[in-house]
Write a protein that holds these residues in place. Structure first.
Motif, mmCIF file in Angstrom:
data_model
loop_
_atom_site.group_PDB
_atom_site.id
_atom_site.type_symbol
_atom_site.label_atom_id
_atom_site.label_comp_id
_atom_site.label_asym_id
_atom_site.label_seq_id
_atom_site.Cartn_x
_atom_site.Cartn_y
_atom_site.Cartn_z
ATOM 1 N N UNK A 126 0.782 -1.218 0.000
ATOM 2 C CA UNK A 126 0.000 0.000 0.000
ATOM 3 C C UNK A 126 0.815 1.269 0.000
ATOM 4 N N UNK A 127 2.063 1.211 -0.531
ATOM 5 C CA UNK A 127 2.934 2.386 -0.438
ATOM 6 C C UNK A 127 3.633 2.743 -1.744
ATOM 7 N N UNK A 128 3.122 2.280 -2.896
ATOM 8 C CA UNK A 128 3.772 2.634 -4.161
ATOM 9 C C UNK A 128 3.409 4.063 -4.548
ATOM 10 N N UNK A 129 4.414 4.912 -4.763
ATOM 11 C CA UNK A 129 4.185 6.312 -5.072
ATOM 12 C C UNK A 129 4.100 6.585 -6.568
ATOM 13 N N UNK A 130 4.350 5.573 -7.390
ATOM 14 C CA UNK A 130 4.348 5.792 -8.828
ATOM 15 C C UNK A 130 2.958 5.659 -9.451
ATOM 16 N N UNK A 131 2.033 5.034 -8.734
ATOM 17 C CA UNK A 131 0.673 4.904 -9.245
ATOM 18 C C UNK A 131 0.624 4.198 -10.582
ATOM 19 N N UNK A 132 -0.133 4.797 -11.531
ATOM 20 C CA UNK A 132 -0.288 4.187 -12.856
ATOM 21 C C UNK A 132 1.018 4.144 -13.637
ATOM 22 N N UNK A 133 1.996 4.923 -13.229
ATOM 23 C CA UNK A 133 3.264 4.967 -13.952
ATOM 24 C C UNK A 133 4.277 3.940 -13.451
ATOM 25 N N UNK A 134 3.896 3.132 -12.480
ATOM 26 C CA UNK A 134 4.804 2.090 -11.994
ATOM 27 C C UNK A 134 4.972 1.033 -13.073
ATOM 28 N N UNK A 135 6.207 0.582 -13.256
ATOM 29 C CA UNK A 135 6.468 -0.402 -14.317
ATOM 30 C C UNK A 135 6.093 -1.816 -13.895
ATOM 31 N N UNK A 136 5.790 -1.993 -12.605
ATOM 32 C CA UNK A 136 5.360 -3.306 -12.119
ATOM 33 C C UNK A 136 3.840 -3.343 -11.975
ATOM 34 N N UNK A 137 3.285 -4.534 -11.846
ATOM 35 C CA UNK A 137 1.838 -4.718 -11.837
ATOM 36 C C UNK A 137 1.200 -4.256 -10.533
ATOM 37 N N UNK A 138 0.083 -3.555 -10.657
ATOM 38 C CA UNK A 138 -0.745 -3.176 -9.515
ATOM 39 C C UNK A 138 -2.069 -3.938 -9.600
ATOM 40 N N UNK A 139 -1.998 -5.232 -9.781
ATOM 41 C CA UNK A 139 -3.189 -6.075 -9.876
ATOM 42 C C UNK A 139 -2.767 -7.515 -9.593
#
Length: 441
Positions: A126-139
């Motif tokens: 719950x602490x990724x600051x890149x949001x939609x721009x993170x290169x890793x999966x958020x799902x």
């Protein structure tokens, strides 16, 4: 690439816009942060871009997202499915599994940043600051053929068994935290907790019976009659259970397979046989026809006749622990920590030989065969990189992936397109196969 103030930056594709005047703001519009691309930029605000592609309508060709791959779908062979098809689903009219969490579409982020098929650890916490721009999966999964309905929280250690007994509206899950939890199938809420005083090595349901493998013991519960039995005889932890030919089989830590026969009149299980041959623990069992197949830490698979109760062949194709065996049509599938899934088929002499080897990048833990929403056979392969690969059979074309907080040790089929996974963090998840999406022009 050029050097700007000692920092490496990358120019965006395409020539500069005629409106660019070389100011600091316009400079930021033309350069992508090198550190951001590596996922470790700590500057805020950063003077460089934290995005890869031009905005829509800029006149440059857009990059397309990762669409659904056209998979080769061979054969409609039936996977051997367990007898656990008594889960109360009611065609989703009253089922509320899906009220906890919905699955996000895969393609929404793909048009901005090309994703690496790996779960973002910061997002999990719950602490990724890149949001939609993170290169890793958020799902929790990729592919559009299944969706996550609900997580079931409560176990504190790896989930080693999931069971759906007939005549019950409860889902049973067992863990190395020494408990079995009962979940209400309609609400997804915890409905009961059994403290066993020992780690659960495996679970199995057959009809109204739930069997739990423990150290030196198998517990047998009848959910209709409330019968609670203890089957003695195993030496060490019981790692695997299967039912076949009216017998209950248990694979144990010392390499022995024990068998009990149910005495219906006396409402008990009587010792029936003992299979010896493996030199190390038996961690997986499956019954197909009049044969039983056992996989062991000794790297071998043994084929047992249920008529003579004798070993009729030893399969030695794997070079590490055989973690899972599965029967599909006339084939035997086996998965090992040696990073391979082997497909075995009987020759004219009746012996099994390898006809195909599928290789993964990581060791394999669990196989589960089921059918998708169109009744096509699929294979779920849990790997020790905390993911499950989902393949069409017989082509082994990948349909998608499922990710866990830790490695997935248990997969169980449910009715109505439901299936369940349990991982090393103690989390159980409820999934559902989706109807195939039809692409329109």
């Amino acid at each position: 690439m050029n050097m700007d103030g000692g920092r490496r930056v990358f120019h965006r594709f395409g020539s500069s816009s005629s409106s660019d005047n070389g100011g600091s703001n316009n400079s930021k519009q033309q350069k992508v942060c090198f550190h951001w691309r590596q996922g470790k930029c700590t500057r805020y605000p950063c003077p460089f871009l934290h995005s890869e592609l031009p905005n829509a309508g800029s006149g440059k060709r857009a990059h397309q997202g990762l669409g659904a791959e056209e998979n080769q779908r061979g054969g409609r062979g039936g996977l051997r499915r367990s007898a656990n098809y008594y889960f109360n689903n009611n065609n989703n009219n009253n089922n509320t599994w899906g009220r906890v969490q919905s699955q996000q579409p895969v393609s929404s982020n793909m048009t901005t940043v090309k994703k690496i098929e790996k779960l973002c650890n910061h997002w999990v916490q719950g602490s990724c600051k890149f949001g939609d721009n993170c290169k890793y999966l958020h799902q929790w999964s990729t592919g559009d053929c299944f969706s996550l309905l609900a997580p079931l929280e409560g176990h504190q250690q790896v989930v080693t068994g999931i069971a759906l007994p007939s005549g019950s509206d409860k889902l049973y899950t067992g863990s190395q935290d020494e408990t079995v939890r009962l979940w209400d199938c309609q609400s997804g809420q915890l409905a009961g907790l059994v403290n066993l005083g020992g780690a659960v090595g495996c679970m199995l349901s057959e009809g109204p019976w739930v069997f739990v493998g423990l150290a030196n013991l198998v517990k047998a519960w009848n959910v209709l009659t409330s019968t609670d039995l203890s089957l003695n005889g195993p030496v060490g932890q019981v790692y695997s259970l299967v039912v076949g030919n009216d017998l209950l089989f248990a694979g144990t830590q010392d390499g022995t397979i024990l068998a009990w026969k149910c005495n219906v009149a006396a409402n008990c299980f009587e010792p029936a046989a003992s299979f010896k041959g493996h030199t190390l623990a038996v961690v997986t069992l499956v019954v197909g026809g009049n044969r039983m197949y056992s996989g062991s830490m000794d790297h071998s698979i043994k084929v047992w006749s249920l008529e003579t109760l004798q070993c009729i062949q030893t399969l030695s194709g794997h070079t590490d622990v055989v973690m899972s065996v599965l029967c599909w049509d006339q084939f035997l599938l086996s998965a090992s920590l040696d990073k391979t899934v082997k497909v075995w088929v009987a020759t004219e002499t009746g012996n099994l030989e390898v006809t195909y080897t599928h290789t993964e990048e990581h060791g394999l833990l669990t196989l589960c065969g089921m059918h998708d929403s169109e009744a096509k056979p699929v294979l779920l392969c849990s790997c020790n990189d905390n993911s499950i690969r989902v393949y069409d059979l017989p082509s082994f074309s990948e349909r998608g992936r499922i990710f866990g907080k830790k490695e997935v040790r248990s997969i169980q089929i449910g009715p109505g397109g439901l299936f369940f996974t349990g991982d090393g963090s103690g989390q159980v998840r409820v999934w559902k196969w989706s109807a195939e999406q039809t692409l329109t022009s």
